[in-house]
Design a protein around this motif. Structure first.
Motif, PDB file in Angstrom:
ATOM      1  N   ALA A   1     -48.460  14.875   8.078  1.00  0.00           N
ATOM      2  CA  ALA A   1     -48.366  16.311   7.485  1.00  0.00           C
ATOM      3  C   ALA A   1     -47.261  16.266   6.506  1.00  0.00           C
ATOM      4  CB  ALA A   1     -49.740  17.421   8.242  1.00  0.00           C
ATOM      5  N   GLU A   2     -46.240  16.396   7.424  1.00  0.00           N
ATOM      6  CA  GLU A   2     -44.905  16.705   6.801  1.00  0.00           C
ATOM      7  C   GLU A   2     -44.648  16.399   5.626  1.00  0.00           C
ATOM      8  OE1 GLU A   2     -42.159  18.274  10.783  1.00  0.00           O
ATOM      9  OE2 GLU A   2     -43.931  17.061  11.783  1.00  0.00           O
ATOM     10  N   ILE A   3     -45.303  14.516   6.042  1.00  0.00           N
ATOM     11  CA  ILE A   3     -44.550  13.768   5.525  1.00  0.00           C
ATOM     12  C   ILE A   3     -45.409  14.276   3.980  1.00  0.00           C
ATOM     13  CG2 ILE A   3     -44.333  11.573   4.537  1.00  0.00           C
ATOM     14  CD1 ILE A   3     -43.507  10.706   7.416  1.00  0.00           C
ATOM     15  N   GLN A   4     -46.416  14.278   4.217  1.00  0.00           N
ATOM     16  CA  GLN A   4     -47.281  14.193   2.869  1.00  0.00           C
ATOM     17  C   GLN A   4     -46.766  15.604   1.858  1.00  0.00           C
ATOM     18  OE1 GLN A   4     -51.169  12.628   5.239  1.00  0.00           O
ATOM     19  NE2 GLN A   4     -51.758  13.564   3.461  1.00  0.00           N
ATOM     20  N   ARG A   5     -46.845  17.075   2.699  1.00  0.00           N
ATOM     21  CA  ARG A   5     -46.038  17.799   2.930  1.00  0.00           C
ATOM     22  C   ARG A   5     -44.540  17.961   1.342  1.00  0.00           C
ATOM     23  NH1 ARG A   5     -41.977  21.791   2.608  1.00  0.00           N
ATOM     24  NH2 ARG A   5     -42.725  23.971   1.651  1.00  0.00           N
TER      25      ARG A   5
ATOM     26  N   ALA B   1     -30.469   9.244   1.766  1.00  0.00           N
ATOM     27  CA  ALA B   1     -30.007   8.696   2.869  1.00  0.00           C
ATOM     28  C   ALA B   1     -30.791   9.590   3.884  1.00  0.00           C
ATOM     29  CB  ALA B   1     -28.964   8.037   2.902  1.00  0.00           C
ATOM     30  N   GLU B   2     -30.701  10.829   3.360  1.00  0.00           N
ATOM     31  CA  GLU B   2     -31.395  12.116   4.583  1.00  0.00           C
ATOM     32  C   GLU B   2     -33.078  11.428   4.065  1.00  0.00           C
ATOM     33  OE1 GLU B   2     -27.684  15.083   4.291  1.00  0.00           O
ATOM     34  OE2 GLU B   2     -28.992  14.964   2.357  1.00  0.00           O
ATOM     35  N   LEU B   3     -32.982  11.484   2.870  1.00  0.00           N
ATOM     36  CA  LEU B   3     -34.523  11.730   2.765  1.00  0.00           C
ATOM     37  C   LEU B   3     -34.989  10.121   3.622  1.00  0.00           C
ATOM     38  CD1 LEU B   3     -36.963  11.904   1.097  1.00  0.00           C
ATOM     39  CD2 LEU B   3     -36.649  10.551  -0.444  1.00  0.00           C
ATOM     40  N   ARG B   4     -34.610   9.464   3.968  1.00  0.00           N
ATOM     41  CA  ARG B   4     -35.190   7.489   4.009  1.00  0.00           C
ATOM     42  C   ARG B   4     -34.833   8.391   5.538  1.00  0.00           C
ATOM     43  NH1 ARG B   4     -32.069   4.898   7.249  1.00  0.00           N
ATOM     44  NH2 ARG B   4     -32.661   2.796   8.441  1.00  0.00           N
ATOM     45  N   GLU B   5     -33.856   8.766   6.523  1.00  0.00           N
ATOM     46  CA  GLU B   5     -33.916   9.905   7.735  1.00  0.00           C
ATOM     47  C   GLU B   5     -34.665  10.703   8.290  1.00  0.00           C
ATOM     48  OE1 GLU B   5     -31.846   7.915  10.738  1.00  0.00           O
ATOM     49  OE2 GLU B   5     -31.537   6.904   8.538  1.00  0.00           O
ATOM     50  N   TYR B   6     -34.773  11.466   7.822  1.00  0.00           N
ATOM     51  CA  TYR B   6     -36.186  12.462   7.708  1.00  0.00           C
ATOM     52  C   TYR B   6     -37.610  11.769   7.820  1.00  0.00           C
ATOM     53  CZ  TYR B   6     -39.198  16.611   7.877  1.00  0.00           C
ATOM     54  OH  TYR B   6     -39.679  16.906   7.853  1.00  0.00           O
ATOM     55  N   ILE B   7     -37.771  10.798   6.564  1.00  0.00           N
ATOM     56  CA  ILE B   7     -38.810   9.870   7.046  1.00  0.00           C
ATOM     57  C   ILE B   7     -39.124   9.630   8.242  1.00  0.00           C
ATOM     58  CG2 ILE B   7     -40.589   8.633   6.135  1.00  0.00           C
ATOM     59  CD1 ILE B   7     -39.680   8.410   2.956  1.00  0.00           C
ATOM     60  N   LEU B   8     -38.147   8.553   8.696  1.00  0.00           N
ATOM     61  CA  LEU B   8     -38.131   7.991  10.259  1.00  0.00           C
ATOM     62  C   LEU B   8     -38.170   8.464  11.161  1.00  0.00           C
ATOM     63  CD1 LEU B   8     -36.032   4.988   8.375  1.00  0.00           C
ATOM     64  CD2 LEU B   8     -38.661   5.136   8.765  1.00  0.00           C
ATOM     65  N   GLN B   9     -37.940   9.740  11.100  1.00  0.00           N
ATOM     66  CA  GLN B   9     -37.718   9.935  12.842  1.00  0.00           C
ATOM     67  C   GLN B   9     -39.188  11.109  13.148  1.00  0.00           C
ATOM     68  OE1 GLN B   9     -35.805  14.717  11.830  1.00  0.00           O
ATOM     69  NE2 GLN B   9     -33.669  13.763  10.986  1.00  0.00           N
ATOM     70  N   THR B  10     -38.933  10.297  14.563  1.00  0.00           N
ATOM     71  CA  THR B  10     -39.802  10.465  15.199  1.00  0.00           C
ATOM     72  C   THR B  10     -40.744  11.540  15.578  1.00  0.00           C
ATOM     73  OG1 THR B  10     -38.468   8.812  16.688  1.00  0.00           O
ATOM     74  CG2 THR B  10     -40.734  10.231  17.508  1.00  0.00           C
ATOM     75  N   SER B  11     -40.275  12.728  15.527  1.00  0.00           N
ATOM     76  CA  SER B  11     -40.447  13.618  15.506  1.00  0.00           C
ATOM     77  C   SER B  11     -41.096  14.156  14.090  1.00  0.00           C
ATOM     78  CB  SER B  11     -39.381  14.903  15.889  1.00  0.00           C
ATOM     79  OG  SER B  11     -38.242  15.074  14.541  1.00  0.00           O
ATOM     80  N   THR B  12     -41.272  13.250  12.998  1.00  0.00           N
ATOM     81  CA  THR B  12     -41.453  13.673  11.704  1.00  0.00           C
ATOM     82  C   THR B  12     -43.177  13.049  11.806  1.00  0.00           C
ATOM     83  OG1 THR B  12     -39.460  13.706  10.137  1.00  0.00           O
ATOM     84  CG2 THR B  12     -41.228  13.707   9.158  1.00  0.00           C
ATOM     85  N   GLY B  13     -43.941  14.032  11.760  1.00  0.00           N
ATOM     86  CA  GLY B  13     -45.218  13.935  11.324  1.00  0.00           C
ATOM     87  C   GLY B  13     -45.535  13.747   9.722  1.00  0.00           C
TER      88      GLY B  13
END
Length: 455
Positions: A110-114, A96-108
């Protein structure tokens, strides 16, 4: 490791004895999982499974392999690509935390790809199971994957199209007529990709020569590929066929790939060949196709649900740094995706999971005529995928493939989606369209759709 988890919903307890069982029952309803006898019995059990899955850590998912590495080379390849430093940073996150991190508006992006460098395919599948359709679109839209064969696709604001000028007898003249129609609508920047009827090296060579002749005569900035079995393509290249890329369908298990007549050693051999003797100029020389359910068709699913197996296909594909990957989402039929609702869900899942693997994802927005779906459903899905940043769609004349006998999207459908969404062809291809008088200021001109200009 031993695994047993329980959740209680409205006073009823549900126990999941294996991660494989939990993953299957946490999936949205799919007729293929029901056919395999691994789906949730009802909505309550599905919700219970999602609840348990959401609380699992990424380490628990990795430590409970659905198909152990010592038994399956796809698992070994997936594991070989994990960046252990990134994994250590996130291994205690819950799904669930992985899901939330991906969907956060502030997560770009490049961060997701890393972040993706530390994820196994099963972790990515778990995140997809916890997302709504809109979540899947939002997450995928953040990720841009650029690849280059002869030319580059994947730029933000670009929707490329594969021209699929199939012919029921591999007629060169008939193929060219279809191809010229595609080009006249501005489709073909992803690839000129033909599904051959005749799987021989000579026939494949003739098709590759014909597409290359069109590309050179009209100076079309694109790539060519004939989607025969990889061994046939290799023989054709050995005969001097001008192939920019090689193609192969993939499965998510070693046994599934064996049913396709391939293994990692053969893919490695083909990879070396196309880099040594192929006519593509860029670093990305592969075209892979996938689609939920293929492993069940060959009785090679190992009790794993079709979404998770699809994610494993992408874990295998990224090893070869492909130019393009697409899920042929509704091609197999209602045995695996019963109706348009299931097709739409699967397409959005596949697109997101492919992008999170770092792949240049396209979708064949398609269905078979014995499925509960129609062309309006495909129109809807095309717009959803364009909004989600899909790299390319497939175009066939009038959306009706006369060789493979299924329904897809037409050349003018893709052109319409571009116009509706404010999207463009790949930059080099757009410049060519302008030189041909087919496009001006990002819009097709009155000449568009007239294949006679190539006569």
């Amino acid at each position: 490791m031993s695994f047993s988890r329980t959740a209680t919903i409205r006073g009823r307890s549900y126990t999941f004895h294996h991660l494989k069982e939990l993953m299957a029952k946490a999936s949205e309803e799919k007729s293929g999982d029901q056919l395999a006898g691994i789906a949730a019995a009802d909505t309550s059990e599905r919700i219970a499974a999602k609840l348990v899955l959401s609380e699992l850590t990424l380490a628990e998912i990795r430590d409970n392999p659905l198909l152990p590495a010592e038994e399956d080379e796809v698992t070994r390849i997936i594991e070989s690509h994990i960046d252990e430093q990134v994994y250590r940073e996130i291994k205690n996150w819950s799904a669930a935390e992985l899901r939330e991190y991906i969907l956060q508006t502030s997560t770009g992006g490049a961060e997701i790809q890393r972040l993706s460098l530390g994820l196994t395919s099963e972790m990515i599948a778990a995140a997809a199971k916890l997302m709504s359709n809109l979540d899947l679109m939002q997450a995928a839209a953040k990720i841009n994957i650029l690849t280059t064969c002869n030319h580059t696709i994947g730029q933000r604001g670009v929707l490329a199209g594969r021209a699929q000028p199939n012919h029921p007898a591999d007629s060169i003249r008939g193929m060219k007529a279809s191809l010229y129609e595609a080009l006249s609508y501005g489709i073909g920047d992803a690839v000129i990709g033909i599904n051959p009827v005749i799987d021989t090296a000579h026939s494949v060579k003739e098709l590759l020569l014909a597409t290359k002749e069109v590309m050179e005569r009209w100076k079309v900035p694109t790539q060519n590929c004939v989607l025969a079995h990889i061994t046939t393509q290799m023989r054709a290249i050995g005969l001097g066929a001008p192939a920019d890329m090689v193609f192969q369908s993939l499965a998510g298990t070693q046994q599934g790939n064996k049913a396709f007549g391939i293994d990692a050693a053969l893919l490695d051999e083909a990879d070396e060949l196309i880099r040594r003797e192929g006519t593509g100029s860029g670093p990305n020389r592969w075209y892979f196709e996938t689609g939920q359910g293929s492993e069940l068709s060959s009785e090679a699913h190992a009790g794993i649900d079709q979404l998770t197996l699809e994610a494993r296909c992408y874990g295998l594909a990224r090893h070869y740094k492909p130019f393009m990957v697409n899920t042929v989402v509704g091609f197999i039929g209602p045995e695996y995706l019963y109706d348009s609702k299931q097709v739409i869900r699967a397409a959005l899942e596949d697109h997101f999971m492919g992008k999170l693997h770092g792949l240049p994802m396209g979708v064949d927005v398609c269905y078979t005529n014995h499925m509960k779906a129609d062309q309006n459903d495909m129109d809807n899905l095309s717009v959803l995928l364009a909004s989600a940043g899909v790299n390319f769609l497939i175009g066939v004349p009038m959306a009706d493939d006369c060789m493979l006998n299924y329904q897809s999207t037409s050349y003018h459908d893709i052109a319409t989606v571009r116009e509706l969404q404010g999207l463009r062809p790949a930059p080099a291809f757009e410049r060519w369209l302008e030189d041909m008088g087919l496009m001006e200021n990002g819009r097709l001109t009155g000449r568009a759709g007239d294949a006679a200009i190539f006569a």
